[in-house]
Design an enzyme around this catalytic site. Structure first.
Site, PDB file in Angstrom:
ATOM      1  N   THR A 159       4.166   2.942   5.549  1.00 10.56           N
ATOM      2  CA  THR A 159       2.767   2.526   5.657  1.00 10.56           C
ATOM      3  C   THR A 159       2.059   3.470   6.614  1.00 10.56           C
ATOM      4  OG1 THR A 159       1.257   0.897   6.611  1.00 10.56           O
ATOM      5  CG2 THR A 159       3.528   0.711   7.286  1.00 10.56           C
ATOM      6  N   ILE A 160       0.817   3.826   6.268  1.00 13.59           N
ATOM      7  CA  ILE A 160       0.097   4.756   7.138  1.00 13.59           C
ATOM      8  C   ILE A 160      -0.291   4.106   8.465  1.00 13.59           C
ATOM      9  CG2 ILE A 160      -0.823   6.089   5.203  1.00 13.59           C
ATOM     10  CD1 ILE A 160      -3.583   4.730   5.842  1.00 13.59           C
ATOM     11  N   ASP A 161      -0.201   2.774   8.545  1.00 11.33           N
ATOM     12  CA  ASP A 161      -0.726   2.071   9.722  1.00 11.33           C
ATOM     13  C   ASP A 161       0.155   2.150  10.968  1.00 11.33           C
ATOM     14  OD1 ASP A 161      -2.824   1.370   8.123  1.00 11.33           O
ATOM     15  OD2 ASP A 161      -2.171  -0.690   7.782  1.00 11.33           O
ATOM     16  N   ARG A 204     -26.492  14.116  16.441  1.00  4.65           N
ATOM     17  CA  ARG A 204     -26.405  12.710  16.034  1.00  4.65           C
ATOM     18  C   ARG A 204     -25.178  12.022  16.630  1.00  4.65           C
ATOM     19  NH1 ARG A 204     -27.595  13.623   9.601  1.00  4.65           N
ATOM     20  NH2 ARG A 204     -29.840  13.278   9.676  1.00  4.65           N
ATOM     21  N   ARG A 219     -17.923  16.342  12.351  1.00  4.60           N
ATOM     22  CA  ARG A 219     -18.371  16.884  13.639  1.00  4.60           C
ATOM     23  C   ARG A 219     -19.341  18.054  13.453  1.00  4.60           C
ATOM     24  NH1 ARG A 219     -16.439  18.377  19.032  1.00  4.60           N
ATOM     25  NH2 ARG A 219     -14.889  16.742  19.029  1.00  4.60           N
ATOM     26  N   ARG A 229      -5.225  -1.730   9.137  1.00  3.70           N
ATOM     27  CA  ARG A 229      -5.375  -3.177   9.012  1.00  3.70           C
ATOM     28  C   ARG A 229      -4.643  -3.815  10.196  1.00  3.70           C
ATOM     29  NH1 ARG A 229      -2.761  -5.506   3.635  1.00  3.70           N
ATOM     30  NH2 ARG A 229      -1.138  -4.134   4.397  1.00  3.70           N
ATOM     31  N   GLY A 248       0.836  -1.209   0.000  1.00  6.64           N
ATOM     32  CA  GLY A 248       0.000   0.000   0.000  1.00  6.64           C
ATOM     33  C   GLY A 248       0.866   1.252   0.000  1.00  6.64           C
ATOM     34  N   GLN A 278      -7.530   8.566   3.173  1.00  2.00           N
ATOM     35  CA  GLN A 278      -6.510   8.633   4.241  1.00  2.00           C
ATOM     36  C   GLN A 278      -5.107   8.307   3.745  1.00  2.00           C
ATOM     37  OE1 GLN A 278      -8.468   6.653   8.052  1.00  2.00           O
ATOM     38  NE2 GLN A 278      -9.356   5.897   6.170  1.00  2.00           N
ATOM     39  N   ARG A 279      -5.014   7.686   2.574  1.00  4.48           N
ATOM     40  CA  ARG A 279      -3.686   7.316   2.062  1.00  4.48           C
ATOM     41  C   ARG A 279      -3.099   8.378   1.128  1.00  4.48           C
ATOM     42  NH1 ARG A 279      -3.725   1.123   1.117  1.00  4.48           N
ATOM     43  NH2 ARG A 279      -3.443   1.601  -1.071  1.00  4.48           N
ATOM     44  N   ASP A 317       2.312   0.100  11.923  1.00  2.00           N
ATOM     45  CA  ASP A 317       2.153  -1.217  12.548  1.00  2.00           C
ATOM     46  C   ASP A 317       3.413  -2.075  12.441  1.00  2.00           C
ATOM     47  OD1 ASP A 317       2.061  -1.558   9.819  1.00  2.00           O
ATOM     48  OD2 ASP A 317       0.395  -2.965   9.834  1.00  2.00           O
ATOM     49  N   VAL A 372      16.779   8.650  -1.353  1.00  2.00           N
ATOM     50  CA  VAL A 372      17.627   7.532  -1.806  1.00  2.00           C
ATOM     51  C   VAL A 372      18.416   7.945  -3.043  1.00  2.00           C
ATOM     52  CG1 VAL A 372      17.568   5.214  -2.845  1.00  2.00           C
ATOM     53  CG2 VAL A 372      16.164   5.703  -0.825  1.00  2.00           C
ATOM     54  N   ASP A 416       5.476  -4.609   6.191  1.00  2.00           N
ATOM     55  CA  ASP A 416       6.139  -5.854   6.609  1.00  2.00           C
ATOM     56  C   ASP A 416       6.101  -6.951   5.539  1.00  2.00           C
ATOM     57  OD1 ASP A 416       3.456  -6.237   7.003  1.00  2.00           O
ATOM     58  OD2 ASP A 416       3.621  -6.803   9.121  1.00  2.00           O
ATOM     59  N   ARG A 444       1.122  -5.117  -5.734  1.00  2.00           N
ATOM     60  CA  ARG A 444       1.219  -6.338  -4.932  1.00  2.00           C
ATOM     61  C   ARG A 444       1.523  -7.442  -5.938  1.00  2.00           C
ATOM     62  NH1 ARG A 444      -2.903  -3.571  -1.672  1.00  2.00           N
ATOM     63  NH2 ARG A 444      -1.823  -2.993   0.234  1.00  2.00           N
TER      64      ARG A 444
HETATM   65  P1  ADP Z   1       2.981  -4.299   2.764  1.00  2.00           P
HETATM   66  O1  ADP Z   1       4.402  -4.297   2.334  1.00  2.00           O
HETATM   67  O2  ADP Z   1       2.365  -2.940   2.769  1.00  2.00           O
HETATM   68  O3  ADP Z   1       2.780  -5.074   4.054  1.00  2.00           O
HETATM   69  P2  ADP Z   1       1.886  -6.542   1.250  1.00  2.00           P
HETATM   70  O4  ADP Z   1       1.710  -7.421   2.442  1.00  2.00           O
HETATM   71  O5  ADP Z   1       0.800  -6.481   0.245  1.00  2.00           O
HETATM   72  O6  ADP Z   1       2.132  -5.020   1.633  1.00  2.00           O
HETATM   73  O7  ADP Z   1       3.244  -6.989   0.533  1.00  2.00           O
HETATM   74  C1  ADP Z   1       3.706  -6.316  -0.616  1.00  2.00           C
HETATM   75  C2  ADP Z   1       4.395  -7.300  -1.515  1.00  2.00           C
HETATM   76  O8  ADP Z   1       5.514  -7.865  -0.854  1.00  2.00           O
HETATM   77  C3  ADP Z   1       3.550  -8.500  -1.919  1.00  2.00           C
HETATM   78  O9  ADP Z   1       2.703  -8.229  -2.978  1.00  2.00           O
HETATM   79  C4  ADP Z   1       4.619  -9.497  -2.309  1.00  2.00           C
HETATM   80  O10 ADP Z   1       5.130  -9.226  -3.581  1.00  2.00           O
HETATM   81  C5  ADP Z   1       5.701  -9.207  -1.277  1.00  2.00           C
HETATM   82  N1  ADP Z   1       5.530 -10.132  -0.150  1.00  2.00           N
HETATM   83  C6  ADP Z   1       4.579 -10.100   0.794  1.00  2.00           C
HETATM   84  N2  ADP Z   1       4.701 -11.135   1.647  1.00  2.00           N
HETATM   85  C7  ADP Z   1       5.749 -11.862   1.210  1.00  2.00           C
HETATM   86  C8  ADP Z   1       6.377 -13.076   1.639  1.00  2.00           C
HETATM   87  N3  ADP Z   1       5.937 -13.736   2.710  1.00  2.00           N
HETATM   88  N4  ADP Z   1       7.436 -13.512   0.933  1.00  2.00           N
HETATM   89  C9  ADP Z   1       7.885 -12.836  -0.139  1.00  2.00           C
HETATM   90  N5  ADP Z   1       7.330 -11.711  -0.610  1.00  2.00           N
HETATM   91  C10 ADP Z   1       6.284 -11.215   0.053  1.00  2.00           C
HETATM   92  O1  F6P Z   2      -1.598   0.758   3.827  1.00  2.00           O
HETATM   93  C1  F6P Z   2      -2.260  -0.022   4.789  1.00  2.00           C
HETATM   94  C2  F6P Z   2      -3.704  -0.023   4.503  1.00  2.00           C
HETATM   95  O2  F6P Z   2      -4.069   1.298   4.364  1.00  2.00           O
HETATM   96  C3  F6P Z   2      -4.603  -0.700   5.500  1.00  2.00           C
HETATM   97  O3  F6P Z   2      -4.954   0.084   6.584  1.00  2.00           O
HETATM   98  C4  F6P Z   2      -5.750  -1.160   4.653  1.00  2.00           C
HETATM   99  O4  F6P Z   2      -6.399  -2.272   5.126  1.00  2.00           O
HETATM  100  C5  F6P Z   2      -5.080  -1.515   3.381  1.00  2.00           C
HETATM  101  O5  F6P Z   2      -3.947  -0.686   3.282  1.00  2.00           O
HETATM  102  C6  F6P Z   2      -5.957  -1.402   2.216  1.00  2.00           C
HETATM  103  O6  F6P Z   2      -5.178  -1.435   1.067  1.00  2.00           O
HETATM  104  P1  F6P Z   2      -5.719  -1.766  -0.382  1.00  2.00           P
HETATM  105  O7  F6P Z   2      -7.071  -1.237  -0.479  1.00  2.00           O
HETATM  106  O8  F6P Z   2      -4.738  -1.074  -1.268  1.00  2.00           O
HETATM  107  O9  F6P Z   2      -5.653  -3.247  -0.502  1.00  2.00           O
END
Ligand code: ADP
Ligand code: F6P
Length: 321
Positions: free
Chosen positions: A127-129, A164, A156, A173, A13, A253-254, A131, A25, A105, A74
């Site tokens: 990531t905006i989360d 309300r 508000r 997420r 995301g 929000q993103r 997390d 970079v 992650d 993704r």
């Molecule tokens: P974020 O990086 O925001 O957590 P995703 O979980 O969608 O977003 O991961 C982004 C991309 O990273 C995935 O589409 C995939 O290409 C790669 N990725 C995610 N999980 C794995 C994994 N367990 N092993 C290898 N590549 C991964």
């Molecule tokens: O970037 C993280 C996040 O904003 C989560 O909070 C949300 O669930 C997710 O991305 C939604 O992403 P998408 O709609 O791109 O799958």
């Protein structure tokens, strides 16, 4: 080994401030006499060989922009070892001695795999989360919280005019950081986060207690994934008689121009990531700890657990009547 060429990509995301990180970079690498290739569409573009050389000017006028100029994606194929090996072959073909991966992650898991395959990768948390456990801050979080706050401030106005209850779904997420902090900033009567779950009884009791104290309008902040805001609004209306509405803020929000915090943290993290790759160090994630920019082994970073700030949650609850 002398590091001559590095790549940079954004993955998962998007988040405001990713452009500032890309700029950092590119500029830091060129300043250190390295060549930088920008990879389009995250790991998907890497596998397809969509790499272009970037220069000082190719990152001009992007520090203030939301989104990512490299695009993001993704990529399921990259989750398989065969996909990682394809990406490795492309890195070798383009002479990449290292790669900066800006994402969450999931993206770091991919970066760990590619590092294991022999291409040193350094992750930057975007990531905006907010997390990611190893870092107290992820790029995009501050902008997203401010956007959320501005949107809820608008809600508000109308909620107050109509006496309300507004039940607002915010992003996060599996993480309640946006809900918690934007909730405090917006004076939410109750905040629902995944770390605690949806406690409908506590929510209704809080609204009733606030009503007894003369409150006439209410904002309930709900992190996504723990209940439908329309259903929650319906239940509140049934149980309290207060007219209620559900609103999903969603992807707004993103977006948006990154705040000072996001631009500065992104620039500092980018600089640190380049410094690691310059030394031939990979399989690391850049992080912020007590305000300092540091780095961790990716596996170690991924195994860490983030402690939800219950003390802050309690503060929010105690002052929101
Ligand atoms: P974020 O990086 O925001 O957590 P995703 O979980 O969608 O977003 O991961 C982004 C991309 O990273 C995935 O589409 C995939 O290409 C790669 N990725 C995610 N999980 C794995 C994994 N367990 N092993 C290898 N590549 C991964
Ligand atoms: O970037 C993280 C996040 O904003 C989560 O909070 C949300 O669930 C997710 O991305 C939604 O992403 P998408 O709609 O791109 O799958």
């Amino acid at each position: 080994m002398s590091v001559k060429t590095i790549g940079v990509l954004t993955s998962g995301g998007d988040a405001p401030g990713m452009n500032a990180a890309i700029r950092g970079v590119v500029r830091a690498a060129i300043k250190s006499d390295m060549k930088v290739l920008g990879v389009r569409d995250g790991y998907a573009g890497l596998i397809k060989g969509e790499l272009v050389e970037m220069d000082m000017r190719s990152v001009s006028n992007i520090i203030q922009r939301g989104g990512t100029c490299l695009k993001t994606a993704r990529c399921l194929e990259f989750k398989e070892w065969a996909g990682v090996l394809k990406a490795k072959a492309v890195c070798e073909q383009f002479g990449l001695d290292g790669l900066v991966v800006i994402g969450g992650d999931g993206s770091f898991r991919g970066a760990a795999d590619l590092s294991r395959a022999g291409i040193p990768c350094v992750g930057i948390p975007g990531t905006i989360d907010n997390d990611i456990a190893c870092t107290e801050y992820t790029i995009g979080y501050d902008t997203a919280m401010n956007t959320t706050m501005q949107m809820v401030d608008k809600l508000r106005d109308t909620v107050q005019s109509h006496d309300r209850c507004s039940v607002v779904e915010v992003m996060g997420r599996r993480a309640g950081y946006i809900a918690l902090n934007a909730g405090i900033a917006c004076g939410a009567t109750f905040i629902c986060v995944p770390e605690i779950g949806l406690d409908m009884d506590a929510l209704l009791a809080k609204i009733k207690a606030a009503k007894k104290l003369g409150k006439s309008y209410y904002i309930i902040m709900v992190a996504e994934g723990i209940g439908h805001v329309e259903d929650i609004a319906k239940r509140i209306e049934e149980e309290t008689g207060i007219e209620s509405r559900g609103t999903v803020l969603g992807h707004v929000q993103r977006g948006g121009s990154p705040t000072v915090t996001d631009r500065v943290v992104a620039s500092r993290m980018a600089y640190h990531a380049v410094d690691l790759l310059k030394k031939g160090i990979g399989n690391r994630v850049v992080a912020q700890q007590k305000g300092d920019i540091v780095d961790f082994d990716i596996q170690e970073a991924l195994s860490m657990k983030k402690q939800f700030p219950m003390d802050l949650y309690n503060v929010a609850n105690d002052i929101s009547f």
